[in-house]
Design a protein around this motif. Sequence first.
Motif, PDB file in Angstrom:
ATOM      1  N   LEU A 276     -16.288   3.776  27.585  1.00  0.00           N
ATOM      2  CA  LEU A 276     -16.271   2.988  26.344  1.00  0.00           C
ATOM      3  C   LEU A 276     -17.520   3.251  25.510  1.00  0.00           C
ATOM      4  O   LEU A 276     -17.433   3.438  24.293  1.00  0.00           O
ATOM      5  N   VAL A 277     -18.679   3.277  26.148  1.00  0.00           N
ATOM      6  CA  VAL A 277     -19.922   3.563  25.429  1.00  0.00           C
ATOM      7  C   VAL A 277     -19.819   4.946  24.787  1.00  0.00           C
ATOM      8  O   VAL A 277     -20.219   5.153  23.640  1.00  0.00           O
TER       9      VAL A 277
ATOM     10  N   ALA B 169      -8.341  -4.014  21.235  1.00  0.00           N
ATOM     11  CA  ALA B 169      -8.544  -2.915  20.282  1.00  0.00           C
ATOM     12  C   ALA B 169      -8.449  -1.550  20.954  1.00  0.00           C
ATOM     13  O   ALA B 169      -8.371  -0.532  20.270  1.00  0.00           O
ATOM     14  N   LEU B 170      -8.413  -1.516  22.280  1.00  0.00           N
ATOM     15  CA  LEU B 170      -8.157  -0.252  22.981  1.00  0.00           C
ATOM     16  C   LEU B 170      -6.836   0.355  22.538  1.00  0.00           C
ATOM     17  O   LEU B 170      -6.649   1.573  22.615  1.00  0.00           O
ATOM     18  N   ALA B 171      -5.921  -0.468  22.079  1.00  0.00           N
ATOM     19  CA  ALA B 171      -4.626   0.026  21.610  1.00  0.00           C
ATOM     20  C   ALA B 171      -4.782   0.983  20.438  1.00  0.00           C
ATOM     21  O   ALA B 171      -3.876   1.781  20.170  1.00  0.00           O
ATOM     22  N   ASP B 172      -5.923   0.958  19.749  1.00  0.00           N
ATOM     23  CA  ASP B 172      -6.166   1.839  18.607  1.00  0.00           C
ATOM     24  C   ASP B 172      -6.732   3.203  19.003  1.00  0.00           C
ATOM     25  O   ASP B 172      -6.874   4.074  18.154  1.00  0.00           O
ATOM     26  N   VAL B 173      -7.055   3.395  20.273  1.00  0.00           N
ATOM     27  CA  VAL B 173      -7.630   4.654  20.736  1.00  0.00           C
ATOM     28  C   VAL B 173      -6.494   5.625  21.061  1.00  0.00           C
ATOM     29  O   VAL B 173      -5.607   5.309  21.866  1.00  0.00           O
TER      30      VAL B 173
ATOM     31  N   VAL C 197      -5.551   6.343  24.670  1.00  0.00           N
ATOM     32  CA  VAL C 197      -4.892   5.208  25.316  1.00  0.00           C
ATOM     33  C   VAL C 197      -3.407   5.209  24.957  1.00  0.00           C
ATOM     34  O   VAL C 197      -2.549   5.004  25.825  1.00  0.00           O
ATOM     35  N   GLY C 198      -3.102   5.483  23.708  1.00  0.00           N
ATOM     36  CA  GLY C 198      -1.700   5.571  23.293  1.00  0.00           C
ATOM     37  C   GLY C 198      -0.954   6.667  24.030  1.00  0.00           C
ATOM     38  O   GLY C 198       0.206   6.476  24.439  1.00  0.00           O
ATOM     39  N   ARG C 199      -1.600   7.813  24.233  1.00  0.00           N
ATOM     40  CA  ARG C 199      -0.967   8.904  24.977  1.00  0.00           C
ATOM     41  C   ARG C 199      -0.761   8.527  26.447  1.00  0.00           C
ATOM     42  O   ARG C 199       0.244   8.902  27.047  1.00  0.00           O
ATOM     43  N   LEU C 200      -1.707   7.786  27.007  1.00  0.00           N
ATOM     44  CA  LEU C 200      -1.579   7.374  28.406  1.00  0.00           C
ATOM     45  C   LEU C 200      -0.396   6.434  28.609  1.00  0.00           C
ATOM     46  O   LEU C 200       0.178   6.384  29.697  1.00  0.00           O
ATOM     47  N   ALA C 201      -0.045   5.697  27.575  1.00  0.00           N
ATOM     48  CA  ALA C 201       1.075   4.756  27.679  1.00  0.00           C
ATOM     49  C   ALA C 201       2.389   5.480  27.934  1.00  0.00           C
ATOM     50  O   ALA C 201       3.322   4.885  28.475  1.00  0.00           O
TER      51      ALA C 201
END
Length: 190
Positions: free
Chosen positions: A78-79, A95-99, A102-106
């Motif tokens: 995260l840092v 707000a991780l949903a905006d990375v 993270v979207g690709r990992l879903a």
Amino acid sequence: MDEATFWTLLELSGTEPHERVDWLTTKLASLPPPDIADFQVLLDHIRGRADTWTHWGAAHLVLDGCSDDGFFYFLGWLVGLGHARFTAIAADPDALADVDLVGRLATTDADTWPAGGPLGWEDLDYVARDAYRLRTGEYHGLDTALAARGHEPMVSPEPDGDPWDFDSLPELLRRLPRLSTLFADRVAHG
């Protein structure tokens, strides 16, 4: 070293984790030892801003499970996202949903992820220590310098807030609605 310099160094270090570690270690080793110690103190302080049970729950959801070591390395990752993104996620773990990653990992099976997981940066923990050793030749020099300041380095998570059941659908939906939607299949089958 101040916090602005810390973030500048992180953001100038690139994007590939191993290259970033090499660059940061070399750059820090060129600085006076107190600045290297400052880097470690700042890293611990900044990482602590996201050391909460809700952030751990977010990591647990995104990573399909997350141990204490995994969460600690997740905080380093995260840092590594940089000042703006880290600040947004520290304020709201959802707000991780905006990375993008993270979207690709879903939509990716966790069994296909690389060893150590895709959202961890363990090596960041060794940058200041290695730089201090390169600069001074002292193997435990950073530990001595930090102890003289009364600073104990962060070596594992100590989350703020109240623990909660990361597998509880009502809690996930309440605390992390956007991530729960993004990882709906995992939440439904958790």
